[in-house]
Design a protein around this motif. Structure first.
Motif, PDB file in Angstrom:
ATOM      1  N   ASP A   1       2.942   8.943  -7.842  1.00 56.43           N
ATOM      2  CA  ASP A   1       3.818   8.227  -8.775  1.00 56.43           C
ATOM      3  C   ASP A   1       5.018   9.051  -9.211  1.00 56.43           C
ATOM      4  OD1 ASP A   1       2.662   5.790  -8.780  1.00 56.43           O
ATOM      5  OD2 ASP A   1       1.627   5.989 -10.700  1.00 56.43           O
ATOM      6  N   THR A   2       4.805  10.348  -9.399  1.00 55.83           N
ATOM      7  CA  THR A   2       5.915  11.200  -9.856  1.00 55.83           C
ATOM      8  C   THR A   2       7.063  11.193  -8.852  1.00 55.83           C
ATOM      9  OG1 THR A   2       4.744  13.091  -8.876  1.00 55.83           O
ATOM     10  CG2 THR A   2       4.513  12.760 -11.257  1.00 55.83           C
ATOM     11  N   GLU A   3       6.708  11.204  -7.563  1.00 52.91           N
ATOM     12  CA  GLU A   3       7.742  11.198  -6.521  1.00 52.91           C
ATOM     13  C   GLU A   3       8.421   9.841  -6.432  1.00 52.91           C
ATOM     14  OE1 GLU A   3       8.174  12.907  -1.968  1.00 52.91           O
ATOM     15  OE2 GLU A   3       6.338  13.269  -3.110  1.00 52.91           O
ATOM     16  N   VAL A   4       7.636   8.770  -6.572  1.00 51.98           N
ATOM     17  CA  VAL A   4       8.212   7.419  -6.569  1.00 51.98           C
ATOM     18  C   VAL A   4       9.176   7.272  -7.740  1.00 51.98           C
ATOM     19  CG1 VAL A   4       7.719   4.954  -6.816  1.00 51.98           C
ATOM     20  CG2 VAL A   4       6.247   6.379  -5.386  1.00 51.98           C
TER      21      VAL A   4
ATOM     22  N   LEU B   1       7.953  -3.026  -8.500  1.00 56.33           N
ATOM     23  CA  LEU B   1       7.797  -2.207  -7.294  1.00 56.33           C
ATOM     24  C   LEU B   1       6.432  -1.525  -7.266  1.00 56.33           C
ATOM     25  CD1 LEU B   1       8.928  -0.977  -4.703  1.00 56.33           C
ATOM     26  CD2 LEU B   1       9.956   0.833  -6.089  1.00 56.33           C
ATOM     27  N   LYS B   2       6.006  -0.990  -8.403  1.00 58.32           N
ATOM     28  CA  LYS B   2       4.717  -0.287  -8.439  1.00 58.32           C
ATOM     29  C   LYS B   2       3.550  -1.253  -8.207  1.00 58.32           C
ATOM     30  CE  LYS B   2       6.153   3.703 -11.110  1.00 58.32           C
ATOM     31  NZ  LYS B   2       5.978   4.520 -12.333  1.00 58.32           N
ATOM     32  N   ALA B   3       3.668  -2.481  -8.714  1.00 48.17           N
ATOM     33  CA  ALA B   3       2.629  -3.495  -8.453  1.00 48.17           C
ATOM     34  C   ALA B   3       2.577  -3.811  -6.962  1.00 48.17           C
ATOM     35  CB  ALA B   3       2.914  -4.749  -9.266  1.00 48.17           C
ATOM     36  N   GLU B   4       3.750  -3.879  -6.341  1.00 44.89           N
ATOM     37  CA  GLU B   4       3.813  -4.150  -4.901  1.00 44.89           C
ATOM     38  C   GLU B   4       3.228  -2.990  -4.101  1.00 44.89           C
ATOM     39  OE1 GLU B   4       4.719  -6.028  -1.239  1.00 44.89           O
ATOM     40  OE2 GLU B   4       4.364  -6.737  -3.275  1.00 44.89           O
ATOM     41  N   LEU B   5       3.506  -1.750  -4.507  1.00 41.32           N
ATOM     42  CA  LEU B   5       2.968  -0.581  -3.798  1.00 41.32           C
ATOM     43  C   LEU B   5       1.447  -0.533  -3.916  1.00 41.32           C
ATOM     44  CD1 LEU B   5       5.573   2.205  -4.699  1.00 41.32           C
ATOM     45  CD2 LEU B   5       5.509   0.688  -2.704  1.00 41.32           C
ATOM     46  N   LYS B   6       0.928  -0.961  -5.049  1.00 40.00           N
ATOM     47  CA  LYS B   6      -0.531  -1.035  -5.218  1.00 40.00           C
ATOM     48  C   LYS B   6      -1.116  -2.054  -4.237  1.00 40.00           C
ATOM     49  CE  LYS B   6      -4.129  -1.808  -8.706  1.00 40.00           C
ATOM     50  NZ  LYS B   6      -4.406  -2.158 -10.132  1.00 40.00           N
TER      51      LYS B   6
ATOM     52  N   ALA C   1       6.031   0.845   2.731  1.00 42.46           N
ATOM     53  CA  ALA C   1       4.834   1.442   3.346  1.00 42.46           C
ATOM     54  C   ALA C   1       4.803   2.943   3.095  1.00 42.46           C
ATOM     55  CB  ALA C   1       4.824   1.153   4.849  1.00 42.46           C
ATOM     56  N   MET C   2       5.969   3.586   3.148  1.00 42.34           N
ATOM     57  CA  MET C   2       6.025   5.038   2.929  1.00 42.34           C
ATOM     58  C   MET C   2       5.945   5.396   1.446  1.00 42.34           C
ATOM     59  SD  MET C   2       8.591   6.436   5.948  1.00 42.34           S
ATOM     60  CE  MET C   2       9.950   5.293   5.709  1.00 42.34           C
ATOM     61  N   LEU C   3       6.607   4.609   0.601  1.00 40.45           N
ATOM     62  CA  LEU C   3       6.530   4.868  -0.848  1.00 40.45           C
ATOM     63  C   LEU C   3       5.094   4.759  -1.350  1.00 40.45           C
ATOM     64  CD1 LEU C   3       9.654   2.930  -2.246  1.00 40.45           C
ATOM     65  CD2 LEU C   3       9.392   5.410  -1.985  1.00 40.45           C
ATOM     66  N   ALA C   4       4.320   3.844  -0.758  1.00 40.08           N
ATOM     67  CA  ALA C   4       2.923   3.642  -1.171  1.00 40.08           C
ATOM     68  C   ALA C   4       2.065   4.874  -0.899  1.00 40.08           C
ATOM     69  CB  ALA C   4       2.342   2.426  -0.464  1.00 40.08           C
ATOM     70  N   GLU C   5       2.536   5.772  -0.025  1.00 39.01           N
ATOM     71  CA  GLU C   5       1.801   6.990   0.306  1.00 39.01           C
ATOM     72  C   GLU C   5       2.130   8.152  -0.636  1.00 39.01           C
ATOM     73  OE1 GLU C   5      -0.417   7.472   3.144  1.00 39.01           O
ATOM     74  OE2 GLU C   5      -0.360   5.289   2.930  1.00 39.01           O
ATOM     75  N   LEU C   6       3.130   7.964  -1.477  1.00 37.05           N
ATOM     76  CA  LEU C   6       3.600   9.058  -2.341  1.00 37.05           C
ATOM     77  C   LEU C   6       2.957   8.993  -3.723  1.00 37.05           C
ATOM     78  CD1 LEU C   6       7.449   8.909  -1.591  1.00 37.05           C
ATOM     79  CD2 LEU C   6       5.702  10.264  -0.412  1.00 37.05           C
TER      80      LEU C   6
ATOM     81  N   ARG D   1      14.712   6.825 -10.002  1.00 37.50           N
ATOM     82  CA  ARG D   1      15.766   7.342 -10.886  1.00 37.50           C
ATOM     83  C   ARG D   1      17.029   7.676 -10.095  1.00 37.50           C
ATOM     84  NH1 ARG D   1      11.517  10.048 -13.504  1.00 37.50           N
ATOM     85  NH2 ARG D   1      11.922  11.927 -12.269  1.00 37.50           N
ATOM     86  N   ARG D   2      16.848   8.289  -8.929  1.00 35.13           N
ATOM     87  CA  ARG D   2      18.007   8.731  -8.143  1.00 35.13           C
ATOM     88  C   ARG D   2      18.687   7.583  -7.401  1.00 35.13           C
ATOM     89  NH1 ARG D   2      16.726  11.810  -3.933  1.00 35.13           N
ATOM     90  NH2 ARG D   2      14.476  11.748  -4.194  1.00 35.13           N
ATOM     91  N   ARG D   3      17.879   6.664  -6.863  1.00 34.50           N
ATOM     92  CA  ARG D   3      18.423   5.631  -5.985  1.00 34.50           C
ATOM     93  C   ARG D   3      18.630   4.278  -6.663  1.00 34.50           C
ATOM     94  NH1 ARG D   3      20.950   7.953  -1.893  1.00 34.50           N
ATOM     95  NH2 ARG D   3      19.767   9.731  -1.113  1.00 34.50           N
ATOM     96  N   GLY D   4      17.904   4.039  -7.765  1.00 35.67           N
ATOM     97  CA  GLY D   4      18.025   2.759  -8.445  1.00 35.67           C
ATOM     98  C   GLY D   4      17.302   1.643  -7.707  1.00 35.67           C
TER      99      GLY D   4
END
Length: 237
Positions: free
Chosen positions: A123-126, A149-154, A116-121, A131-134
């Motif tokens: 793309d560059t931040e996601v 993941l990006k399809a799910e965030l959409k 829910a929070m990633l969907a608010e960010l 990259r950092r967390r895997g």
């Protein structure tokens, strides 16, 4: 020398430690006297802690409301360094409950609050968080590629709430929605979590609507103003 005496450490060791602390802005050194004082980084941490405490106070009535409505564990979380940080929790009087504790952390990509929070960010931040967390597989349902993941965030942006369908823990299902502040930016997220045999797929739409309503009402209390669609169209024209 005061630090050496107080810590019972050799001068070279203390000097090396202070250089690291200074590099990360935990201490500042006065070039004229050579003495140290607390740095601004500690002020930043203190401000974050105070902000989290204030958020806890504001969120409590909405968490309790969801608990009464759904009768499952309700979490309130923030996104910290690309991870979910649990800052408040209310739970029902049931024999099977969530084991997650306040103060613990979890990956963002496989939790409802995290998605829910990633969907608010942007793309560059996601991308940076990925990259950092895997995207490590935790269960057989975990999303493990950036494309998935990006399809799910959409889908989260369209639906208005996120779902953890046994992605972090088998047998556990969660529904979460983002909380926004007065500027419209992400502040936190609320979720309802429970065993999959109680939080069934058939119940998810109703739970999603309840979570969105609570997150929306809390957002309004924090100063977020929803622009009616007709007003938004008028402004655009």
């Amino acid at each position: 020398m005061e630090l050496c005496n107080a810590l019972k450490l050799h001068k070279s060791t203390v000097h090396r430690l202070m250089m690291v602390l200074e590099q990360h802005r935990f201490v500042d050194k006065n070039p004229e006297t050579g003495r140290y004082r607390l740095g601004l980084k500690l002020f930043e941490f203190g401000s974050k802690a105070i902000g989290a405490l204030d958020l806890q106070r504001h969120s409590k009535p909405y968490l309790n409301r969801l608990l009464l409505e759904i009768d499952e564990t309700v979490h309130f979380c923030i996104l910290d360094d690309g991870q979910v940080l649990y800052i408040a929790k209310v739970e029902p009087q049931r024999s099977v409950r969530m084991a997650c504790t306040v103060g613990s952390r979890a990956p963002a990509y496989c939790t409802a609050v995290g998605k829910a929070m990633l969907a608010e960010l942007p793309d560059t931040e996601v991308n940076s968080i990925i990259r950092r967390r895997g995207l490590k597989a935790i269960t057989r349902n975990t999303l493990t590629t950036a494309a998935e993941l990006k399809a799910e965030l959409k889908a989260v942006r369209i639906r208005g709430f996120a779902i953890d369908d046994e992605e972090k823990e088998e047998g556990l299902r969660c529904v979460g929605a983002a909380v926004r502040g007065h500027s419209g930016r992400l502040i936190a997220a609320i979720s309802v979590s429970g065993p999959a045999f109680r939080v069934t797929k058939e119940r998810i739409p109703d739970i999603g609507r309840a979570v969105m309503a609570a997150a929306g009402d809390l957002s309004e209390e924090l100063g977020y103003q929803v622009v009616p669609p007709e007003l938004a169209r008028r402004s655009a024209s």
